[in-house]
Design a protein around this motif. Sequence first.
Motif, PDB file in Angstrom:
ATOM      1  N   ALA A 256      53.634  54.568  70.431  1.00 43.80           N
ATOM      2  CA  ALA A 256      54.586  55.078  71.423  1.00 43.80           C
ATOM      3  C   ALA A 256      53.872  56.042  72.369  1.00 43.80           C
ATOM      4  CB  ALA A 256      55.750  55.772  70.723  1.00 43.80           C
ATOM      5  N   ALA A 257      53.031  56.903  71.838  1.00 41.15           N
ATOM      6  CA  ALA A 257      52.298  57.860  72.669  1.00 41.15           C
ATOM      7  C   ALA A 257      51.438  57.142  73.695  1.00 41.15           C
ATOM      8  CB  ALA A 257      51.440  58.773  71.794  1.00 41.15           C
ATOM      9  N   ALA A 258      50.789  56.059  73.284  1.00 43.30           N
ATOM     10  CA  ALA A 258      49.945  55.295  74.204  1.00 43.30           C
ATOM     11  C   ALA A 258      50.784  54.702  75.334  1.00 43.30           C
ATOM     12  CB  ALA A 258      49.197  54.201  73.452  1.00 43.30           C
ATOM     13  N   LYS A 259      51.950  54.188  75.012  1.00 44.04           N
ATOM     14  CA  LYS A 259      52.821  53.601  76.034  1.00 44.04           C
ATOM     15  C   LYS A 259      53.427  54.658  76.948  1.00 44.04           C
ATOM     16  CE  LYS A 259      54.046  49.319  73.733  1.00 44.04           C
ATOM     17  NZ  LYS A 259      55.097  48.534  73.091  1.00 44.04           N
ATOM     18  N   LEU A 260      53.705  55.832  76.390  1.00 46.31           N
ATOM     19  CA  LEU A 260      54.346  56.896  77.157  1.00 46.31           C
ATOM     20  C   LEU A 260      53.337  57.772  77.900  1.00 46.31           C
ATOM     21  CD1 LEU A 260      56.962  57.985  74.477  1.00 46.31           C
ATOM     22  CD2 LEU A 260      57.411  56.670  76.566  1.00 46.31           C
ATOM     23  N   GLY A 261      52.076  57.707  77.500  1.00 47.70           N
ATOM     24  CA  GLY A 261      51.059  58.548  78.118  1.00 47.70           C
ATOM     25  C   GLY A 261      51.165  60.004  77.719  1.00 47.70           C
ATOM     26  N   VAL A 262      51.757  60.255  76.565  1.00 49.81           N
ATOM     27  CA  VAL A 262      51.943  61.621  76.083  1.00 49.81           C
ATOM     28  C   VAL A 262      51.925  61.587  74.558  1.00 49.81           C
ATOM     29  CG1 VAL A 262      54.458  61.423  76.061  1.00 49.81           C
ATOM     30  CG2 VAL A 262      53.416  63.669  76.222  1.00 49.81           C
ATOM     31  N   THR A 263      51.446  62.658  73.959  1.00 47.65           N
ATOM     32  CA  THR A 263      51.499  62.762  72.505  1.00 47.65           C
ATOM     33  C   THR A 263      52.709  63.619  72.139  1.00 47.65           C
ATOM     34  OG1 THR A 263      49.120  62.581  72.349  1.00 47.65           O
ATOM     35  CG2 THR A 263      50.255  63.444  70.422  1.00 47.65           C
ATOM     36  N   PRO A 264      53.765  63.007  71.600  1.00 53.77           N
ATOM     37  CA  PRO A 264      54.970  63.772  71.264  1.00 53.77           C
ATOM     38  C   PRO A 264      54.775  64.549  69.967  1.00 53.77           C
ATOM     39  CG  PRO A 264      55.287  61.434  70.809  1.00 53.77           C
ATOM     40  CD  PRO A 264      53.907  61.584  71.362  1.00 53.77           C
ATOM     41  N   VAL A 265      54.632  65.870  70.082  1.00 57.00           N
ATOM     42  CA  VAL A 265      54.346  66.687  68.902  1.00 57.00           C
ATOM     43  C   VAL A 265      55.308  67.871  68.712  1.00 57.00           C
ATOM     44  CG1 VAL A 265      51.908  66.092  68.752  1.00 57.00           C
ATOM     45  CG2 VAL A 265      52.602  68.017  70.176  1.00 57.00           C
ATOM     46  N   PRO A 266      56.583  67.733  69.066  1.00 61.28           N
ATOM     47  CA  PRO A 266      57.485  68.857  68.802  1.00 61.28           C
ATOM     48  C   PRO A 266      57.659  69.023  67.296  1.00 61.28           C
ATOM     49  CG  PRO A 266      58.728  66.933  69.454  1.00 61.28           C
ATOM     50  CD  PRO A 266      57.281  66.586  69.637  1.00 61.28           C
ATOM     51  N   PRO A 267      58.170  70.183  66.866  1.00 61.90           N
ATOM     52  CA  PRO A 267      58.452  70.345  65.448  1.00 61.90           C
ATOM     53  C   PRO A 267      59.326  69.190  64.960  1.00 61.90           C
ATOM     54  CG  PRO A 267      58.759  72.427  66.574  1.00 61.90           C
ATOM     55  CD  PRO A 267      58.536  71.382  67.628  1.00 61.90           C
ATOM     56  N   LEU A 268      59.047  68.728  63.747  1.00 67.55           N
ATOM     57  CA  LEU A 268      59.873  67.664  63.201  1.00 67.55           C
ATOM     58  C   LEU A 268      60.118  67.874  61.730  1.00 67.55           C
ATOM     59  CD1 LEU A 268      58.409  65.207  61.369  1.00 67.55           C
ATOM     60  CD2 LEU A 268      57.352  64.729  63.552  1.00 67.55           C
ATOM     61  N   THR A 269      61.232  67.348  61.302  1.00 69.37           N
ATOM     62  CA  THR A 269      61.581  67.333  59.894  1.00 69.37           C
ATOM     63  C   THR A 269      61.703  65.880  59.481  1.00 69.37           C
ATOM     64  OG1 THR A 269      62.764  69.423  60.044  1.00 69.37           O
ATOM     65  CG2 THR A 269      63.312  67.996  58.178  1.00 69.37           C
ATOM     66  N   GLY A 270      60.977  65.497  58.441  1.00 68.87           N
ATOM     67  CA  GLY A 270      61.049  64.146  57.909  1.00 68.87           C
ATOM     68  C   GLY A 270      61.851  64.138  56.627  1.00 68.87           C
ATOM     69  N   LEU A 271      62.828  63.272  56.572  1.00 69.74           N
ATOM     70  CA  LEU A 271      63.707  63.188  55.407  1.00 69.74           C
ATOM     71  C   LEU A 271      63.710  61.780  54.845  1.00 69.74           C
ATOM     72  CD1 LEU A 271      66.716  65.087  56.990  1.00 69.74           C
ATOM     73  CD2 LEU A 271      65.135  65.988  55.280  1.00 69.74           C
ATOM     74  N   GLY A 272      63.604  61.669  53.542  1.00 68.55           N
ATOM     75  CA  GLY A 272      63.751  60.393  52.882  1.00 68.55           C
ATOM     76  C   GLY A 272      65.223  60.139  52.598  1.00 68.55           C
ATOM     77  N   VAL A 273      65.673  58.936  52.909  1.00 62.78           N
ATOM     78  CA  VAL A 273      67.068  58.570  52.672  1.00 62.78           C
ATOM     79  C   VAL A 273      67.114  57.247  51.909  1.00 62.78           C
ATOM     80  CG1 VAL A 273      67.937  59.792  54.693  1.00 62.78           C
ATOM     81  CG2 VAL A 273      67.261  57.403  54.915  1.00 62.78           C
ATOM     82  N   ALA A 274      68.217  57.001  51.242  1.00 64.07           N
ATOM     83  CA  ALA A 274      68.368  55.757  50.478  1.00 64.07           C
ATOM     84  C   ALA A 274      68.585  54.561  51.401  1.00 64.07           C
ATOM     85  CB  ALA A 274      69.531  55.880  49.502  1.00 64.07           C
ATOM     86  N   ALA A 275      69.300  54.769  52.497  1.00 67.90           N
ATOM     87  CA  ALA A 275      69.609  53.672  53.412  1.00 67.90           C
ATOM     88  C   ALA A 275      70.062  54.247  54.739  1.00 67.90           C
ATOM     89  CB  ALA A 275      70.705  52.785  52.827  1.00 67.90           C
ATOM     90  N   LEU A 276      70.052  53.388  55.759  1.00 66.41           N
ATOM     91  CA  LEU A 276      70.589  53.745  57.070  1.00 66.41           C
ATOM     92  C   LEU A 276      71.784  52.841  57.361  1.00 66.41           C
ATOM     93  CD1 LEU A 276      67.184  54.335  58.855  1.00 66.41           C
ATOM     94  CD2 LEU A 276      68.905  56.071  58.320  1.00 66.41           C
ATOM     95  N   ALA A 277      72.309  52.882  58.570  1.00 63.61           N
ATOM     96  CA  ALA A 277      73.560  52.201  58.901  1.00 63.61           C
ATOM     97  C   ALA A 277      73.512  50.686  58.733  1.00 63.61           C
ATOM     98  CB  ALA A 277      73.979  52.543  60.327  1.00 63.61           C
ATOM     99  N   GLU A 278      72.340  50.085  58.907  1.00 69.75           N
ATOM    100  CA  GLU A 278      72.203  48.642  58.749  1.00 69.75           C
ATOM    101  C   GLU A 278      71.012  48.359  57.848  1.00 69.75           C
ATOM    102  OE1 GLU A 278      72.520  46.508  62.519  1.00 69.75           O
ATOM    103  OE2 GLU A 278      73.555  48.257  63.350  1.00 69.75           O
ATOM    104  N   PRO A 279      71.067  47.295  57.054  1.00 69.15           N
ATOM    105  CA  PRO A 279      70.051  47.075  56.025  1.00 69.15           C
ATOM    106  C   PRO A 279      68.634  46.830  56.543  1.00 69.15           C
ATOM    107  CG  PRO A 279      71.637  45.268  56.060  1.00 69.15           C
ATOM    108  CD  PRO A 279      72.143  46.312  56.993  1.00 69.15           C
TER     109      PRO A 279
END
Length: 135
Positions: A99-122
Amino acid sequence: MAITLVNPEGLPKVDIYRQVSIATGSRLVHIAGQVARDADGGRVGEGDLAAQVEQCYLNIATALAEVGGSFADVVTLTVYVVDLTPDKMPLFLEGVARAAAKLGVTPVPPLTGLGVAALAEPDLLVEVEAIAVLD
């Protein structure tokens, strides 16, 4: 630019994001969780975490552009990954890099990564939401 990203001394230096963002703008923008769907709602990267991460980030960029912003305005990201394990991190990083290569920017804002069992669609492996501040 309304956002300054900082890695304070005394905190770990993480390559894929900064620990702190300082917002000075006047418009707070909340972007709903973006998933691996193209503009027509078609599935992108089925079974491919890197491809889905890339699409999520591109969708965030599209939403930001619509309101006059970019990843430079993002205060924080929240990333939800199905069945998150350490071995998935290289795929996540690959998707961000694409994505960074396509956007021409390295997106590095603070982030929180969370593990989840599932999302809205399988078929969904990841969802990314953002908060931005614009002048």
